[in-house]
Design a protein around this motif. Structure first.
Motif, mmCIF file in Angstrom:
data_model
loop_
_atom_site.group_PDB
_atom_site.id
_atom_site.type_symbol
_atom_site.label_atom_id
_atom_site.label_comp_id
_atom_site.label_asym_id
_atom_site.label_seq_id
_atom_site.Cartn_x
_atom_site.Cartn_y
_atom_site.Cartn_z
ATOM 1 N N VAL A 1 -3.639 2.780 11.542
ATOM 2 C CA VAL A 1 -3.489 1.173 11.729
ATOM 3 C C VAL A 1 -2.057 0.876 11.707
ATOM 4 C CG1 VAL A 1 -3.903 0.649 9.504
ATOM 5 C CG2 VAL A 1 -4.751 -0.941 11.266
ATOM 6 N N ILE A 2 -1.827 -0.164 12.393
ATOM 7 C CA ILE A 2 -0.414 -0.819 12.554
ATOM 8 C C ILE A 2 -0.330 -1.813 11.645
ATOM 9 C CG2 ILE A 2 1.541 -1.882 13.875
ATOM 10 C CD1 ILE A 2 0.271 -0.540 16.378
ATOM 11 N N VAL A 3 0.575 -2.035 10.838
ATOM 12 C CA VAL A 3 0.892 -3.154 9.825
ATOM 13 C C VAL A 3 2.168 -3.537 10.176
ATOM 14 C CG1 VAL A 3 0.906 -3.896 7.403
ATOM 15 C CG2 VAL A 3 -0.436 -1.841 8.123
ATOM 16 N N ALA A 4 2.155 -4.773 10.807
ATOM 17 C CA ALA A 4 3.471 -5.179 11.429
ATOM 18 C C ALA A 4 4.014 -6.631 10.718
ATOM 19 C CB ALA A 4 3.237 -5.695 13.018
ATOM 20 N N HIS A 5 5.229 -7.149 10.693
ATOM 21 C CA HIS A 5 5.696 -8.118 10.284
ATOM 22 C C HIS A 5 5.755 -9.100 11.300
ATOM 23 C CE1 HIS A 5 8.834 -10.715 8.020
ATOM 24 N NE2 HIS A 5 8.151 -10.287 7.152
ATOM 25 N N THR B 1 -3.739 6.899 7.846
ATOM 26 C CA THR B 1 -2.235 6.519 8.253
ATOM 27 C C THR B 1 -2.033 5.037 8.387
ATOM 28 O OG1 THR B 1 -2.133 8.659 9.335
ATOM 29 C CG2 THR B 1 -0.427 7.208 9.925
ATOM 30 N N LEU B 2 -0.852 4.548 7.799
ATOM 31 C CA LEU B 2 -0.435 3.382 7.887
ATOM 32 C C LEU B 2 0.810 3.335 8.857
ATOM 33 C CD1 LEU B 2 -0.706 1.974 4.551
ATOM 34 C CD2 LEU B 2 -2.363 1.467 6.133
ATOM 35 N N GLU C 1 -1.425 8.103 -1.593
ATOM 36 C CA GLU C 1 -2.449 9.202 -0.806
ATOM 37 C C GLU C 1 -2.505 9.163 0.685
ATOM 38 O OE1 GLU C 1 -5.063 5.345 -0.771
ATOM 39 O OE2 GLU C 1 -3.288 6.124 -2.299
ATOM 40 N N LYS C 2 -1.932 7.862 1.169
ATOM 41 C CA LYS C 2 -1.900 7.778 2.646
ATOM 42 C C LYS C 2 -0.545 8.153 3.150
ATOM 43 C CE LYS C 2 -4.954 3.582 2.489
ATOM 44 N NZ LYS C 2 -5.231 2.541 2.752
ATOM 45 N N ARG C 3 -0.593 8.607 4.608
ATOM 46 C CA ARG C 3 0.565 8.777 5.308
ATOM 47 C C ARG C 3 1.234 7.526 5.839
ATOM 48 N NH1 ARG C 3 1.134 12.129 10.953
ATOM 49 N NH2 ARG C 3 -0.491 10.734 11.268
ATOM 50 N N VAL C 4 2.419 7.306 5.476
ATOM 51 C CA VAL C 4 2.999 5.989 5.933
ATOM 52 C C VAL C 4 4.256 6.463 6.865
ATOM 53 C CG1 VAL C 4 4.386 4.057 5.152
ATOM 54 C CG2 VAL C 4 2.365 4.966 3.758
ATOM 55 N N LEU C 5 3.859 6.143 8.114
ATOM 56 C CA LEU C 5 5.051 6.280 9.083
ATOM 57 C C LEU C 5 5.499 4.905 9.556
ATOM 58 C CD1 LEU C 5 2.878 8.541 11.650
ATOM 59 C CD2 LEU C 5 4.441 9.212 9.897
ATOM 60 N N MET C 6 6.795 5.184 10.233
ATOM 61 C CA MET C 6 7.531 3.896 10.571
ATOM 62 C C MET C 6 8.102 4.143 12.201
ATOM 63 S SD MET C 6 9.533 1.977 7.472
ATOM 64 C CE MET C 6 9.403 0.672 8.356
ATOM 65 N N ASP D 1 9.819 10.165 10.892
ATOM 66 C CA ASP D 1 9.835 9.123 10.411
ATOM 67 C C ASP D 1 8.741 8.601 9.328
ATOM 68 O OD1 ASP D 1 12.473 7.758 11.774
ATOM 69 O OD2 ASP D 1 11.232 8.512 13.434
ATOM 70 N N GLU D 2 8.468 9.723 8.676
ATOM 71 C CA GLU D 2 7.518 9.368 7.462
ATOM 72 C C GLU D 2 8.221 9.021 6.123
ATOM 73 O OE1 GLU D 2 3.901 11.656 5.008
ATOM 74 O OE2 GLU D 2 5.071 12.701 6.664
#
Length: 344
Positions: A45-49, A84-85, A103-108, A319-320
């Motif tokens: 899921v995308i979390v955007a500013h 994944t975030l 516990e989640k994978r966080v990508l940028m 970019d994790e």
């Protein structure tokens, strides 16, 4: 406090910050569809500013993701079931998401997207500053590294910073504040708290000019002025409303004015216009275009977020965000205080 080295470091990162290029309509559509496929495949899921580009914000909304300020982003990422975030913003936001959801994978889209406040508050120097003021409660702005957060008693965003410091002041506590000196000064003047301030600043908000706003108001005399408190005191003083991105959005909808002069990153105009299609939003004047303007009302690192980079990150796992477990454990304490602090 901010050293010459740190100032040079910010300049170095600015020189490397390459904003996303302009896409054709066909390429934009094709890239958006590819992102959607990858999100579905990877339970992401995308979390955007608010400060990212309109196309990124729109895609986050279309795919069940989220657009908000850094506090709202943190809350959304922590409670969403996705494995994944994809954090579209700047690096400290990705680190915060990882700390709250280890516990989640966080990508940028790119790990190179940073922040002048983060760059100007290095962990070792900040730790020494804290050691010089052992009797102070350490409150740091969210725009800091995981290592700086781990040294803090409280982490705050601009939406709750004033209330948290007022709460601590009412308890008789002295405050060590970092890193934004303008936001710290605004809080200090508003609360009367006993505060020592780190000497940092946002390259976007520091460039807004009170005289320019007043001159623009002469052309638009009925316009309301909305100002983010990372701006200099002279700019804050001419504001009708001072607040975080979410608070400024709320004011834009509630005030009767038809025109607004907005002193924050112009990325927020997408959401302001979306929620208020009959109103007009004007950029507050900055230092001007050219060599004297480092940001011209738009964060160069936020501009690095793009569909192409998002695709590359999802396809390759690059970019994790990685945060050492010991830092997660320490930084989680002040971050949890932030999340549990009453909204109202």
């Amino acid at each position: 406090m901010t050293s010459v080295y740190e100032q040079l470091l910010v300049r170095e990162h600015l020189a490397k910050a390459t904003p996303a290029g302009t896409l054709s309509e066909a390429d934009e559509t094709r890239f958006k569809e590819r992102v959607k496929e990858l999100l579905d495949e990877q339970n992401a899921v995308i979390v955007a500013h608010y400060y990212t580009s309109p196309v990124i914000q729109a895609l986050a909304e279309e795919t069940g993701g989220f657009v908000g300020d850094s506090l709202e982003m943190a809350r959304f990422g922590a409670r969403h079931p996705a494995k994944t975030l994809v954090v579209a913003g700047v690096r400290f936001m990705g680190e915060t998401a990882k700390i709250l959801s280890p516990e989640k994978r966080v990508l940028m889209p790119t790990l190179e997207a940073t922040c002048s406040l983060d760059l100007g508050c290095l962990a070792d120097e900040f730790g020494a500053f804290c050691d010089q003021h052992p009797e102070h409660t350490v409150v740091v702005y969210a725009n800091t590294s995981a290592a700086v957060k781990a040294r803090a008693d409280w982490v705050v965003t601009s939406s709750i910073a004033l209330k948290v410091v007022q709460h601590l002041h009412d308890q008789g506590q002295k405050i060590l504040w970092a890193p934004d000196k303008h936001l710290g000064d605004y809080i200090n003047r508003s609360t009367g708290a006993d505060m020592v301030l780190w000497d940092g600043a946002c390259i976007v908000h520091e460039e807004f000019k009170a005289k320019g706003i007043l001159d623009l108001q002469k052309i638009h005399p009925t316009a309301a002025v909305l100002v983010h408190p990372e701006s200099p005191a002279s700019v804050v003083e001419v504001a009708d409303v001072v607040g975080s991105t979410s608070q400024l959005l709320k004011a834009a909808g509630e005030l009767p004015n038809e025109t607004f002069i907005v002193a924050t990153d112009r990325g927020i105009f997408y959401k302001m216009q979306q929620e208020n299609p009959d109103k007009r939003f004007l950029e507050a004047p900055t230092a001007g275009d050219g060599a004297t303007c480092r940001s011209c009302a738009h964060c160069p690192w936020m501009a690095m977020n793009s569909l192409e980079r998002m695709i590359a990150s999802l396809e390759t796992g690059s970019d994790e965000i990685q945060v050492p477990p010991e830092l997660i454990k320490k930084a989680l304490v002040p971050l949890t205080r932030m999340l549990e602090f009453p909204k109202d």
